[in-house]
Design a protein around this motif. Sequence first.
Motif, PDB file in Angstrom:
ATOM      1  N   GLU A  39       0.827  -1.198   0.000  1.00  0.00           N
ATOM      2  CA  GLU A  39       0.000   0.000   0.000  1.00  0.00           C
ATOM      3  C   GLU A  39       0.867   1.256   0.000  1.00  0.00           C
ATOM      4  OE1 GLU A  39       0.476  -1.055   4.371  1.00  0.00           O
ATOM      5  OE2 GLU A  39       0.442  -2.068   2.425  1.00  0.00           O
ATOM      6  N   VAL A  54      -0.411  -1.705  -4.533  1.00  0.00           N
ATOM      7  CA  VAL A  54       0.496  -2.154  -5.588  1.00  0.00           C
ATOM      8  C   VAL A  54       0.494  -3.678  -5.582  1.00  0.00           C
ATOM      9  CG1 VAL A  54       2.898  -2.256  -6.332  1.00  0.00           C
ATOM     10  CG2 VAL A  54       1.962  -0.117  -5.507  1.00  0.00           C
ATOM     11  N   GLU A  57      -6.117   3.268 -12.016  1.00  0.00           N
ATOM     12  CA  GLU A  57      -5.577   1.921 -12.198  1.00  0.00           C
ATOM     13  C   GLU A  57      -4.711   1.907 -13.444  1.00  0.00           C
ATOM     14  OE1 GLU A  57      -6.906  -2.783 -12.592  1.00  0.00           O
ATOM     15  OE2 GLU A  57      -8.414  -1.227 -12.190  1.00  0.00           O
ATOM     16  N   GLY A 111      -3.681   3.980  -2.366  1.00  0.00           N
ATOM     17  CA  GLY A 111      -3.713   2.890  -3.335  1.00  0.00           C
ATOM     18  C   GLY A 111      -2.943   1.660  -2.910  1.00  0.00           C
ATOM     19  N   MET A 124       4.911  -2.486  -0.016  1.00  0.00           N
ATOM     20  CA  MET A 124       5.147  -1.952  -1.354  1.00  0.00           C
ATOM     21  C   MET A 124       6.646  -1.911  -1.646  1.00  0.00           C
ATOM     22  SD  MET A 124       4.150   1.692  -3.115  1.00  0.00           S
ATOM     23  CE  MET A 124       4.925   2.157  -4.674  1.00  0.00           C
ATOM     24  N   HIS A 147       7.877  -2.366 -14.342  1.00  0.00           N
ATOM     25  CA  HIS A 147       8.621  -1.593 -13.349  1.00  0.00           C
ATOM     26  C   HIS A 147      10.022  -2.184 -13.223  1.00  0.00           C
ATOM     27  CE1 HIS A 147       9.309   0.546  -9.516  1.00  0.00           C
ATOM     28  NE2 HIS A 147       9.852  -0.596  -9.098  1.00  0.00           N
ATOM     29  N   ARG A 176       0.796  -3.677 -11.067  1.00  0.00           N
ATOM     30  CA  ARG A 176      -0.529  -3.067 -11.168  1.00  0.00           C
ATOM     31  C   ARG A 176      -0.685  -2.115  -9.993  1.00  0.00           C
ATOM     32  NH1 ARG A 176      -5.171  -4.697  -8.411  1.00  0.00           N
ATOM     33  NH2 ARG A 176      -7.089  -3.739  -9.185  1.00  0.00           N
ATOM     34  N   ILE A 177      -1.036  -0.867 -10.293  1.00  0.00           N
ATOM     35  CA  ILE A 177      -1.311   0.127  -9.253  1.00  0.00           C
ATOM     36  C   ILE A 177      -2.768   0.544  -9.360  1.00  0.00           C
ATOM     37  CG2 ILE A 177      -0.856   2.483  -8.482  1.00  0.00           C
ATOM     38  CD1 ILE A 177       2.008   2.158  -9.154  1.00  0.00           C
TER      39      ILE A 177
END
Length: 471
Positions: free
Chosen positions: A26, A125, A88, A123, A42, A93, A105-106
Motif C-alpha cells: 500500500e 500495488v 488503475e 492505493g 510496497m 517496473h 498493477r497500481i
Amino acid sequence: MTRQDVPPPSHPSRLELALQAAGLGEFEWDVARDLLIISPRMAAIAGLPAGKRAAERGAALDRFVHPDDLERVRSSRAANLASGDTFEVEYRHIRPDDQRTVHMRIAGIMARDAKGRPTGLTGIVEDITARQVEDDGRQALMAELDHRVKNVLAAVQTLAVQTAKQTTSLDAFLANFGGRLKAMASANELLTAARWRGAAIDHLAAAELGAIAPGQTRWDGPELFLTPRAANALALALHELSANAVRHGALSVESGRVDLRWTQLPDGGFELIWSESGGPRTSTPTRRGFGATLLGQVTGRELNGETSVEYRPSGLRATLTAGAAALAPRPDDLPEAPAPRPVEATPVANRALSLKGARILIVEDAVLLALELETGLSEAGAEVIGPAYELEEAMALLDRPIDAAVLDANLNGRSVMPVAEALAARHVPFVFATGYGEAGGAPGGFDAPVIRKPYDVTQVADAVAELLAAR
C-alpha cells in the motif's frame, strides 16, 4: 510495574492481514504536501526504500517505469488528476535494487476537496508478473496453435489436390486420400501424447504396421526420436509403403513379409530400410504416382536426406536416409507406444449397406460432419434423428424411439456422457465417433465401438449395422 501496566501485545490489523494474504503493498500520495508514503510491503514489491519521499507531483516513480510504458503511465495519471475518482494502471517496473523488471498493477482512490481539486491518493500495488507471464505464454500458445492448424489445413489441401490429380475414379480417390489423412492423424496423436516435442520411430512403425497383416510385419532399431516435422514426413512415407504393399506387394499375399530396420548414422542422422519378400514379383512401374512423389521428394526433403526405391524381383526395397536435424532428444517421460488400431475396411462407394428402417440418433457438434453423417446414413436406409449439436438438444431427443446412436465425445466443450448413460440405461447401442486419441478404450469406460476422426461415413454405417445385427 503491575500486570495492568503491561501493554497488550501488538497484533496486525485485519486490513494488514488481508493485504499480506493478497500479496499487496500500500501507499499514500499527499498531493497538497507533495509527499509519497511507501509501506514496507510496497517496498518489497517495488524494490524501493520504505518511508516518505518527495512525490514530484506524482512523477517520483517515473524513473523506474519501463521506457516503452512511460507515456501511457503519464497519460493515465494526468487524466486521473484532472477528473477521475479511481486510478488503475499496469506497467513494467524496473526495480532499482536488483534491476529486475516486474509487471506491476497500481490501483487507488483519489480524494478531492469541495472544489474538486485532488488532495490525495490512497492505493495498492500488486506484482502481476506471474499472471503476465502466463498470459504471454497463452498468447504464444494460441499463435503456435494457429500456425500449426494452418499448416495442417494447407497440407490436407495439397494432399487432396495431388491425390485427385493422380487418380481416375472417386473410389480410388477416397481410398488414397482417406488413408493419407489417417496417417497424418496417427502422427498427430503421437505428437500430442509427447506434447509436440516429436515422436519415436518405433511408435510410428507400430501405429502404421502394428495392425495390418498380423505376423507378416516386423520392425526393429535403436530408440530414436524425431522432430514433429520429420515425424509427419515419416508417417506419410510408412503409410505409402504399407498401402502399396497391401495393394501390390508383399502384404497382398499371406506368404509375404515386410521387414523394417533403422540404424543411427555416424553423422547423427539415421537410415531406415523397408524390405519386402515372399510376395509377387515386382518390376519398375511405368507411371509415377503421387505416392512415389511423396517418397522421392517430400520425405527426403523433410527428413533433410534422401529416399531411394528399388523394385527388385524378390520384392520392393526402400531406403530413407535422414540428417541429424531430423532427430531430437528423446524425452524421459515419453508415453508407451499406443496399442495398434484395428484394421479398418477400405471404404467402397455404393456397396450394399443396409440400415433400412433403423432409427439412428446423431450427436455431433461439427455441422459439416453431422451433415455428412446424416446424408450417408440416410443413403444406407436409416431414419436419422437429429442431428443434435448441443447436449440439451440431444437430451431432448431421447424420448423418441431410437435403435442406435452415433455420439461425438465432446460437444462444444461439454461431455456427451449424460447422453451415453441414458442410452445405456435403455439398452440402446451406440458408437463413439471422436477426434480424441487412444486412451484405454471407449470414453467413459463404455463397451462401445470407437471410430476415430477423420473417418469415412461408411465406417460409421458398418459399425452401426454390426451393433444392430448383434441385438
